[in-house]
Scaffold this active site. Structure first.
Site, PDB file in Angstrom:
ATOM      1  N   LYS A  57      70.638  34.448  53.341  1.00  0.00           N
ATOM      2  CA  LYS A  57      70.780  34.052  51.241  1.00  0.00           C
ATOM      3  C   LYS A  57      72.234  33.767  51.253  1.00  0.00           C
ATOM      4  O   LYS A  57      72.894  32.829  49.915  1.00  0.00           O
ATOM      5  CB  LYS A  57      69.880  33.803  50.574  1.00  0.00           C
ATOM      6  N   SER A  82      63.783  35.425  41.642  1.00  0.00           N
ATOM      7  CA  SER A  82      62.914  37.030  41.541  1.00  0.00           C
ATOM      8  C   SER A  82      63.653  37.532  43.049  1.00  0.00           C
ATOM      9  O   SER A  82      62.929  38.711  42.874  1.00  0.00           O
ATOM     10  CB  SER A  82      61.877  36.442  40.795  1.00  0.00           C
ATOM     11  N   GLU A 208      55.681  28.225  58.332  1.00  0.00           N
ATOM     12  CA  GLU A 208      55.154  28.034  57.174  1.00  0.00           C
ATOM     13  C   GLU A 208      53.895  29.497  56.773  1.00  0.00           C
ATOM     14  O   GLU A 208      53.371  29.080  57.746  1.00  0.00           O
ATOM     15  CB  GLU A 208      55.361  26.452  56.081  1.00  0.00           C
ATOM     16  N   GLY A 212      49.835  28.075  51.688  1.00  0.00           N
ATOM     17  CA  GLY A 212      51.388  27.302  51.367  1.00  0.00           C
ATOM     18  C   GLY A 212      52.082  25.918  53.145  1.00  0.00           C
ATOM     19  O   GLY A 212      53.627  26.647  52.879  1.00  0.00           O
ATOM     20  N   ASP A 214      52.616  23.421  52.132  1.00  0.00           N
ATOM     21  CA  ASP A 214      53.282  21.857  51.794  1.00  0.00           C
ATOM     22  C   ASP A 214      54.683  21.434  52.762  1.00  0.00           C
ATOM     23  O   ASP A 214      54.023  20.055  53.276  1.00  0.00           O
ATOM     24  CB  ASP A 214      53.928  22.546  50.758  1.00  0.00           C
TER      25      ASP A 214
END
Ligand SMILES: *Cc1c(COP(=O)(O)O)cnc(C)c1O
Length: 325
Positions: A57, A82, A208, A212, A214
């Site tokens: 990141k 967070s 994933e 989850g 999605d």
């Protein structure tokens, strides 16, 4: 309706790589004879757990802040997170003589609040149940003239994240498959742009948490599907939906989205600790767990795996490693 701006391309990924040179680590690509023997494939692990602040990141955050106009950079940036994005924005802002305000839940682990402050950011806390962090971040942006740096749904963030895969292809050459951890899709969409340019026949998969899925549902339905916050140890992939900018890239270029259960993430964490002597956080193991599960289809082939991060609470890590295999 305003027209949708063109999506980022490999040119933006290459420009991000030039901006990051000398600021981000060019992380190593590790091999494991044991992993190859177990899967029958040749695996190449791109170790973003060894990136600055411990995750890829940093790449997206640095690229996004570096691209701000000088006056905006001096005014500062704001992010809500967070997790790794908080520390990435805090560190990148400090590197670039900017200043970061990070909006974090008041009940975030003390170690994470401290780490974010250690990187020089101001932390603003909020009550999870009473307030929306998006609203607080937007208010801070408006009141103080800060630029909001989103965790994945932003072209400069996507381009920065793509530089990890760009380095992998640059070092290894063409790959037959690439497995990438998938949350909101910044890392996956950047990796897809790199693969399309550097290794066009490479089959790229997002991976994933099964709790989850999605991303998988969104590919099936051809539109962004939103789910409830998933219950998984992969805390960097507890996103509820892909982004308006990431989904079209994933839809156009990904071969598919695989899912893995938390126990496979624990197995992978243990493998990396025991065999390769590296600490990989649960979310960072998604790509590897997906590759281990799918390797039967890739016998004798070259497979890239992005290990996306290594930030983990040591007490929880110890308990995962010591639990019966
Ligand atoms: C944020 C994060 C991810 C997911 O990245 P997206 O760009 O949201 O898909 C994966 N692994 C780690 C370690 C992360 O911090």
């Amino acid at each position: 309706m305003s027209p949708v701006p063109p999506l980022p391309t490999i040119d933006e990924v290459r420009a991000a790589a030039a901006r990051l040179r000398g600021h981000a680590h060019r992380t190593p690509v590790l091999r494991s004879a044991t992993a190859d023997a177990r899967t029958g494939a040749s695996l190449f692990f791109k170790c973003e757990n060894l990136q600055r602040m411990g995750a890829f990141k940093f790449r997206g955050a640095f690229n996004a802040i570096a691209k701000l106009a000088p006056a905006q950079r001096r005014a500062g940036v704001v992010a809500f997170s967070s997790g790794n994005h908080a520390q990435a924005v805090a560190l990148a802002a400090r590197q670039l003589d900017s200043h970061a305000v990070i909006v974090m839940p008041a009940d975030a682990p003390a170690a994470k609040l401290a780490a974010t402050r250690d990187y020089g950011a101001d932390v603003v806390t909020y009550e999870r149940r009473r307030e929306s962090r998006e609203a607080i971040a937007q208010r801070l942006a408006d009141e103080r003239g800060l630029a909001l740096i989103p965790p994945f749904d932003h072209d400069d963030v996507i381009a920065g994240q793509g530089t990890a895969a760009l380095e992998l292809f640059d070092e290894i050459g063409q790959l037959d498959a690439l497995f990438v951890p998938l949350g909101g899709g910044g890392l996956l969409s950047g990796s897809l742009l790199a693969a399309e340019a550097m290794s066009p026949r490479c089959a790229v998969f997002g991976v994933e948490p099964a709790a989850g899925d999605d991303g998988r549902q969104s590919l099936q339905r051809g539109e962004i599907v939103t789910i409830d916050i998933p219950d998984t140890i992969a805390d960097g992939a507890m996103t509820t939906h892909l982004g308006e900018r990431t989904f079209p890239i994933v839809r156009r270029l990904a071969r598919g989205v695989a899912t893995v259960h938390d126990d496979a993430l624990v197995d992978a964490m243990r493998f990396f600790a025991e065999r390769m002597k590296i600490v990989v956080e649960p979310t960072g193991c998604l790509g590897a767990a997906g590759a281990f599960a799918e390797a039967g289809r890739w016998q004798g082939r070259k497979i890239g795996v992005i290990l996306s991060g290594g930030n983990v609470d040591l007490a929880r890590y110890a308990s995962w490693l010591s639990a019966a295999a």
